[in-house]
Design a protein around this motif. Structure first.
Motif, mmCIF file in Angstrom:
data_model
loop_
_atom_site.group_PDB
_atom_site.id
_atom_site.type_symbol
_atom_site.label_atom_id
_atom_site.label_comp_id
_atom_site.label_asym_id
_atom_site.label_seq_id
_atom_site.Cartn_x
_atom_site.Cartn_y
_atom_site.Cartn_z
ATOM 1 N N GLY A 68 0.756 -1.047 -0.075
ATOM 2 C CA GLY A 68 -0.065 -0.130 0.299
ATOM 3 C C GLY A 68 1.106 1.348 -0.094
ATOM 4 O O GLY A 68 1.984 1.382 -0.264
ATOM 5 N N GLY A 69 0.205 2.595 -0.171
ATOM 6 C CA GLY A 69 0.969 3.870 -0.313
ATOM 7 C C GLY A 69 2.002 4.237 1.507
ATOM 8 O O GLY A 69 2.784 4.409 1.053
ATOM 9 N N VAL A 179 0.094 9.175 -4.495
ATOM 10 C CA VAL A 179 -1.725 8.474 -3.984
ATOM 11 C C VAL A 179 -2.448 8.991 -4.225
ATOM 12 O O VAL A 179 -3.534 8.028 -4.240
ATOM 13 C CB VAL A 179 -1.404 7.656 -2.489
ATOM 14 C CG1 VAL A 179 -2.484 7.728 -2.095
ATOM 15 C CG2 VAL A 179 -0.313 7.107 -1.924
ATOM 16 N N SER A 200 -0.846 3.214 -4.616
ATOM 17 C CA SER A 200 -2.038 3.180 -3.277
ATOM 18 C C SER A 200 -3.118 1.655 -4.659
ATOM 19 O O SER A 200 -4.340 2.759 -5.417
ATOM 20 C CB SER A 200 -1.733 3.392 -2.409
ATOM 21 O OG SER A 200 -3.034 2.853 -1.921
ATOM 22 N N GLY A 211 0.145 -1.590 -2.866
ATOM 23 C CA GLY A 211 0.870 -0.801 -3.180
ATOM 24 C C GLY A 211 1.856 -0.382 -3.956
ATOM 25 O O GLY A 211 2.155 -1.794 -4.896
#
Ligand SMILES: Cc1ncc(COP(=O)(O)O)c(C=O)c1O
Length: 378
Positions: A68-69, A179, A200, A211
């Motif tokens: 993810g971010g 993002v 993301s 991400g």
């Protein structure tokens, strides 16, 4: 329910969800295994990598998949800061803005404790970065500059070109948290000329928990985790194949449709903002914004109470970054704009997405006046 909180997360696109279901059912191998099951999983990941790379103008071998971010931001900041400092022990400065997402601020603060010097940009009252304060801050002692491309709360867009050029001139690396920009504006990491950029999946109609970090060809970061060869040794751990497949499909849909979605959400946002202005709303943020975001304040109307009342009426909005909502602390972003605590507590963010309609916008504009009146007279 009406969902106007797409900067917190987007509902998955049904086609991306379907691809994930398929992947979970049919792809059983570990992508690192040499047999056909492994090769099938590896193929699925590499297809996804090509699809995400196409959305952001990168070569597929420049993408590291992450969870993810937040992880992408941490890998970028820690990886680049230590890489630079190990090459040259005088490079101890990290330049950033106080409007960054908590993921970037958190990583920077950890580096601050490890001996890096953090220097923050000056910010004007509409969230514009004072360019000269950054030019002055970015010098030969700078290891890394980290500035977001679009702000999560205000939607402000930041033109980075001159700063990237200056950073490279003095030998600093440049990271951008993209993002909130991906899918909302056309992002081309090569044209931006940044060294690192975070993305993301769940902000572009893909799954949560996936991400990517773009790392310019030839840039080998110091990994956060050790003990595996995956993602070129820079992000070890068996890949979340299904989530990455969903990310890839969401990116592919973004390449095909994002321009239309942008036009659609910008029209909705402008309709909403125009209507809200007639109700006396003030806009937080600059004129240069992504098309889907509007951050508003109504005098004498507490943001948290407004969000709760809207929720009771079936409408989802937010007082700011998802991770700060639920607490009564005002948004650090608005405080950094010079707003008082009282002023900052008025803010409510509405962020639109591809499946929203003008009927929904009109409905919310219709129910807002009595809600505002009720809160003001309570
Ligand atoms: C600008 C920005 N950076 C990073 C993140 C963190 O991304 P993730 O939720 O995938 O960890 C977010 C999420 O809100 C964000 O808006």
């Amino acid at each position: 329910m009406i969902y106007f909180d797409h900067n917190a997360t987007t509902p998955m696109h049904p086609e991306a969800l379907e691809m994930m279901h398929c992947s979970l059912r049919e792809v059983v191998g570990n992508p690192s295994s040499v047999h056909r099951f492994g090769r099938q999983a590896r193929g699925a990941i590499e297809r996804a990598r090509t699809e995400v790379a196409a959305l952001i103008g990168a070569y597929s071998d420049e993408l590291l998949f992450t969870a993810g971010g937040t992880e992408s931001d941490h890998l970028a900041l820690h990886g680049a800061a230590w890489l630079q400092r190990h090459k040259d022990s005088h490079r101890r400065r990290i330049v950033l803005s106080p409007l960054e997402h908590p993921a970037v601020l958190g990583a920077a603060q950890a580096l601050g404790k490890a001996g890096f010097e953090l220097v923050f940009a000056k910010v004007s009252s509409d969230g514009t970065l004072v360019q000269q304060s950054l030019i002055d801050a970015i010098d030969e002692s700078t290891a890394l500059v980290s500035l977001q491309l679009a702000n999560h709360e205000l939607g402000n867009l930041y033109p980075l070109g001159l700063l990237v050029e200056h950073a490279h001139h003095v030998g600093a690396l440049f990271h951008t948290d993209a993002v909130q920009a991906a899918g909302k504006v056309a992002v081309d990491v090569h044209a931006l000329d940044v060294d690192l950029a975070s993305f993301s999946a769940h902000k572009i109609y893909g799954p949560k928990g996936a991400g990517a970090l773009y790392a310019r060809r030839g840039l080998l970061l110091e990994p956060l985790l050790a003990g595996g060869h995956q993602e070129r040794g820079q992000r070890p751990g068996t890949e979340n194949v299904a989530a990455l497949v969903g990310f890839g499909k969401a990116a592919k849909l973004g390449v095909a449709h994002a321009a239309d979605w942008r036009e659609h959400v910008t029209a909705l946002r402008d309709r909403f903002e125009g209507g809200a202005a007639k109700l006396g709303a003030r806009v937080n943020g600059s004129k240069l914004r992504v098309g889907n975001t509007c951050n508003l304040a109504f005098d004498g109307v507490d943001g948290e109470l407004l969000v709760e009342s809207l929720d009771l009426a079936g409408v989802a909005a937010s007082t700011g970054a998802a991770c700060t909502s639920g607490s009564r602390e005002p948004s650090p972003v608005l405080l950094a704009l010079g707003q008082s605590r009282r002023q900052a507590l008025l803010a409510v963010r509405f962020s639109f997405g591809r499946e929203n309609s003008s009927e929904e916008v009109d409905h919310v504009l219709h129910i807002l006046p009595p809600i505002i009146e009720r809160i003001r007279s309570a």
